[in-house]
Write an enzyme that holds these catalytic residues in place. Structure first.
Site, short mmCIF file in Angstrom:
data_model
loop_
_atom_site.label_atom_id
_atom_site.label_comp_id
_atom_site.label_asym_id
_atom_site.label_seq_id
_atom_site.Cartn_x
_atom_site.Cartn_y
_atom_site.Cartn_z
N ASP A 70 45.76 45.43 45.41
CA ASP A 70 44.31 45.29 45.36
C ASP A 70 43.73 44.69 46.62
O ASP A 70 42.52 44.68 46.82
CB ASP A 70 43.92 44.37 44.19
C1 BGC Z 1 43.96 39.03 43.90
C2 BGC Z 1 44.73 40.22 43.40
C3 BGC Z 1 43.99 40.86 42.27
C4 BGC Z 1 42.56 41.18 42.72
C5 BGC Z 1 41.73 41.85 41.66
C6 BGC Z 1 42.55 39.43 44.24
O1 BGC Z 1 41.81 38.31 44.62
O2 BGC Z 1 44.61 38.49 45.02
O3 BGC Z 1 46.04 39.84 43.03
O4 BGC Z 1 44.66 42.02 41.90
O5 BGC Z 1 41.91 40.02 43.14
O6 BGC Z 1 41.37 41.02 40.63
C1 NOJ Z 2 47.08 41.66 40.25
C2 NOJ Z 2 46.37 42.82 39.63
O1 NOJ Z 2 46.15 42.56 38.27
C3 NOJ Z 2 47.18 44.08 39.79
O2 NOJ Z 2 46.47 45.17 39.26
C4 NOJ Z 2 47.51 44.31 41.23
O3 NOJ Z 2 48.33 45.46 41.30
C5 NOJ Z 2 48.21 43.12 41.84
N1 NOJ Z 2 47.43 41.93 41.62
C6 NOJ Z 2 48.45 43.27 43.33
O4 NOJ Z 2 47.29 43.17 44.06
#
Ligand code: BGC
Ligand code: NOJ
Length: 814
Positions: free
Chosen positions: A487
């Site tokens: 993400d």
């Molecule tokens: C986090 C991710 C997460 C994303 C969406 C980011 O701030 O680092 O791990 O998947 O937010 O919620």
């Molecule tokens: C947490 C999110 O819930 C997941 O969808 C994502 O793949 C990982 N972070 C990596 O960014």
């Protein structure tokens, strides 16, 4: 250093010291009524949706970190001394303390001044309520005169609104109190038809429902004025902050023990039966009273607890293993499976790191969660798949998240995460392999929940696959969109204004940046879809999918390989990401893991090469780092990944979720030693001894462990709600132990460490119990199978005839 110990016999983790480095928590409930509870009774409860139906209030990021919960105070009415048996919130020094986190329940107890008090908290099956069973015992030589005070703070339902809209909320709180039961009915007068109730098994000496009367001016939960004085005031909340508190007086002879049961529940009334009498504003309490009277009958709470215990016995018995490694056994047999239930229920919505108001259920996350859950309650997995698919868009894309209460796609986040559609194929594949229930593919499912748009689920999968083919970039690789699995790799974002969401800000047209990760995922999902298609008898269609898969593999070989490892992506300028040409972020774990697990490069040595590079450049003793070198500054063209200080989260943290991809990759190249070694590095039980470094719970996975570049290398964060749970469960059970569900039967293909002589397992699969014994007769992974005494070719145990209850499998490894 440890803060407790595992009691495997009782399937509990026993915390022996209340001031753990972080709140060590557990989940209550596994159907519709849920709660989170810490080792000092902190936490909150909700019905179905942590944002929209919050029952009790909790303030995140508090000081102390964890404050607000299901609290009980005991007061010695002779001396006036009072304390909390769960340590918080009074934090008086206790003579002893324990917290036993078990399967769907938590018991916290202690002794103070010779008075023993312990409370078992749980949510009975098939009910929308929680039970607190408090047992108080007088261990003194003399009689004790005590007062017990309960307290919870009610949330005004919508937790987001509750913590922001004070100008309204301070005026809307309403309660009723009748026969010692406290009813919370804020907003019931208008559009709500639900309320909560807080009841007690004893005759009460008084109650309070106005927080600031209970606490007294300028006081906190550690020193409530009502408890100090020793007398409830029977306050009735009108606005401000409604709470629920009972006072019970106890007189205990030396050695005498008493049990008090508290019930906190959620109740809905039919809209035309909200009030009693109908033309009044008085809550119709009939249904709630009926529930209360059922549960306050002696013996009923114990019976409900027993039912919950048996439920978990049954669930966990579906897959039990006996290997030479205690940490493997403990995680597979108890905690990892248990965590998979929590991630299935919560997705990423409510934990001590997820506030319950930020995210609903993720499309990508919930599909992956099925990998670790589908064998436990397949009917619920089926329902989840259909709900997820109903948030898919006609293009094959998908809402990134949906709210569990409404089951509607979340517009704030929207769609455009180009990996999302493929996870549906992976989730459905897992379901079909586990259950053999092909009928699910014919279920009519709408797009974007629009009535009339239904097609069979199968067509949703076709559209998922098509989605990528319609969105290929300059190198023939999939366009990344807002992000793929990572993400934080936001290649179309280019955000330079604070406060913009990295995930939803898009400043580019998205026609250039490509993802090698999605290419790997496409290969895996395409293969899965081809298998499903063949099973539907559509050979020609399956061939088309396989042809696209072959083409994508060739594209990866040509444009997705950097010489010693798989590239990660191309940015909006068409430049490589995750290449030796980059100054930072030269190698990423995602593509090394995912491409090898998808079987890419197994035939030409690239898989082995990528895994070697991973070992040399990314592996640490605390797990495998996401990328290296860490980004030392913010890169506009890369987005959130470079917003984190080095070593944390996606910027070179050990993102536990993708460690199992490498683990599976290692099994695919036949390296059981490496696979299990990596598995052990992030196994929370194996890290218990370093709990002072790891800091999170030693019984569940955390999303992240700080990487080598961080000052706190080895420190875990964001425990519980992570795809790590399902992926590790899948990696250890299906790839290392190699008991793998297949479309035509159970596959037995262990790739275990060289020094294991073998292991035993019991796996229930499609109604049959398989007793599996694996023995090592040589150093390799070649399997010969004996099924019920007869040698069979290959490594698939064929589905036995109808009516078969159990099958004995002996697998010899050579
Ligand atoms: C986090 C991710 C997460 C994303 C969406 C980011 O701030 O680092 O791990 O998947 O937010 O919620
Ligand atoms: C947490 C999110 O819930 C997941 O969808 C994502 O793949 C990982 N972070 C990596 O960014």
């Amino acid at each position: 250093m440890k803060y407790g110990y595992f009691d495997d016999q009782n399937r509990e983790y026993v915390v022996t010291q209340p001031d753990t480095p972080l709140p060590w928590i557990n989940y209550l409930g596994c159907q519709a009524y849920f709660g989170i509870i810490s080792n000092t009774a902190g936490g909150y409860s909700f019905y179905r949706d942590a944002r929209l139906r919050r029952i009790t209030r909790y303030r995140y990021n508090n000081a102390p970190f964890d404050l607000g919960g299901r609290y009980i105070y005991v007061r010695d009415d002779n001396s006036g001394e009072f304390w909390s048996p769960s340590w918080q919130p009074t934090r008086r020094k206790l003579e002893n303390y324990f917290c036993r986190h078990g399967m769907g329940y938590t018991t916290i107890g202690s002794q103070f001044g010779g008075i023993e008090a312990s409370t078992r908290y749980f949510v009975p099956l098939d009910e929308n309520l929680e039970i607190w069973q408090l047992t108080v015992t007088n261990r003194r030589q003399r009689a004790a005169e005590l007062s017990i005070f309960s307290v919870i703070e009610f949330c005004l339902w919508d937790a987001q609104d509750d913590s922001t809209n004070f100008q309204r909320n301070f005026s809307i709180g309403e309660v009723e109190v009748e026969d010692g039961i406290i009813y919370h009915k804020t907003e019931y007068r208008e559009r709500r038809n639900h309320f909560s109730f807080f009841a007690c098994s004893e005759k009460i000496a008084g109650f309070d429902t106005q927080r600031d009367v209970f606490l007294g001016p300028y006081r906190g939960w550690d020193n409530p004025s009502v408890v100090e004085v020793g007398r409830s005031t029977n306050s009735v909340a009108h606005g401000w902050a409604p709470v629920g508190s009972h006072q019970i007086k106890l007189f205990l002879q030396p050695g005498e023990s008493r049990q008090i049961v508290f019930l906190l529940g959620y109740q809905e009334n039919p809209r035309d039966q909200k009030f009693d009498p109908p033309d009044s504003q008085v809550l119709n309490k009939k249904r709630a009273k009926c529930v209360v009277s059922r549960y306050l009958v002696p013996g009923k709470t114990d019976a409900a607890f027993e039912k919950l215990r048996l439920y978990w016995d049954e669930l966990l018995s579906l897959c039990q293993v006996d290997t030479p490694d205690v940490h493997t056994n403990r995680m597979v047999n108890i905690w990892n499976a248990y965590q998979c239930m929590a991630t299935f229920n919560m997705s990423r919505s409510a934990s001590f790191y997820e506030s319950g108001i930020g995210r609903g259920l993720g499309f990508r996350d919930s599909n992956q969660d099925l990998l670790g859950f589908v064998h436990m309650v397949p009917e619920r997995a089926r329902e989840r798949i259909l709900d997820l698919a109903a948030t898919q868009l006609p293009t094959g894309g998908a809402y990134h998240q949906y709210q569990p209460l409404t089951k509607r796609g979340n517009n704030d986040v929207g769609s455009g995460f180009n990996d999302d559609p493929h996870w549906l194929i992976i989730g459905v594949g897992a379901y079909l392999k586990e259950t053999g229930d092909w009928s699910i593919l014919d279920e009519p499912v709408p797009y974007d929940n629009v009535p009339g748009s239904e097609t069979p689920l199968y067509e949703h999968l076709q559209r998922s696959f098509r989605y990528t083919l319609d969105r290929l970039g300059p190198h023939g690789l999939p366009l990344i969109g807002r992000a793929d699995w990572n993400d934080c790799l936001n290649l179309n974002c280019f955000s330079d204004s604070p406060g913009q969401s990295f995930q939803t800000t898009t400043n580019k047209d998205g026609t250039v940046a490509e993802s090698v990760f999605i290419a790997g995922l496409f290969v895996l999902a395409g293969g899965e879809l081809a298998d499903i298609t063949k099973h539907r008898g559509l050979e020609a269609e399956a061939c088309l999918y396989l042809a696209e898969v072959t083409k994508m593999k060739a594209t990866i070989r040509k444009h997705g390989w950097d010489g010693e490892w798989f590239l990660r992506a191309y940015d909006d300028f068409g430049r490589k990401v995750g290449s030796k040409e980059n100054a930072e972020g030269k190698i990423f774990i995602e593509t090394q893991g995912f491409c090898t697990l998808a079987g890419i490069g197994l035939d030409d040595g690239r898989a082995q090469r990528a895994l070697e590079s991973t070992r040399n450049l990314l592996a640490t003793k605390h797990g495998i780092i996401l990328q290296q070198p860490a980004y030392s500054k913010y890169y506009l063209e890369l987005g959130e990944i470079s917003s984190y200080p080095p070593g944390y989260k996606e910027n070179a943290g050990i993102f536990c979720h993708n460690n199992p991809w490498v683990i599976i990759g290692e099994t695919r190249v036949g390296n059981g030693d490496a696979a299990h070694d990596y598995y052990t590095r992030i196994n929370p039980s194996a890290r218990e001894e370093i709990s002072d470094v790891h800091r999170c719970e030693p019984y569940v996975y955390a999303q992240m462990i700080a990487g080598r570049d961080a000052c706190t290398h080895g420190e875990a964060k964001n425990s519980w709600l992570t795809g790590t749970a399902a992926w590790n469960y899948y990696a250890i059970t299906q790839w290392i132990l190699g008991i793998r569900t297949g479309y035509d039967g159970l596959v037995i293909a262990p790739v275990i460490p060289g020094n294991w002589r073998g292991f035993h397992a019991t796996r229930k699969f499609r109604g049959v119990t398989y007793h599996i014994a694996v023995e090592r007769a040589g150093n390799g992974n070649q399997v010969s199978l004996e099924v019920d005494g007869a040698l069979i070719p290959g490594n698939v145990v064929p589905l036995p005839p109808e009516g078969t209850k159990s099958v004995a499998v002996k697998a010899t490894l050579r």
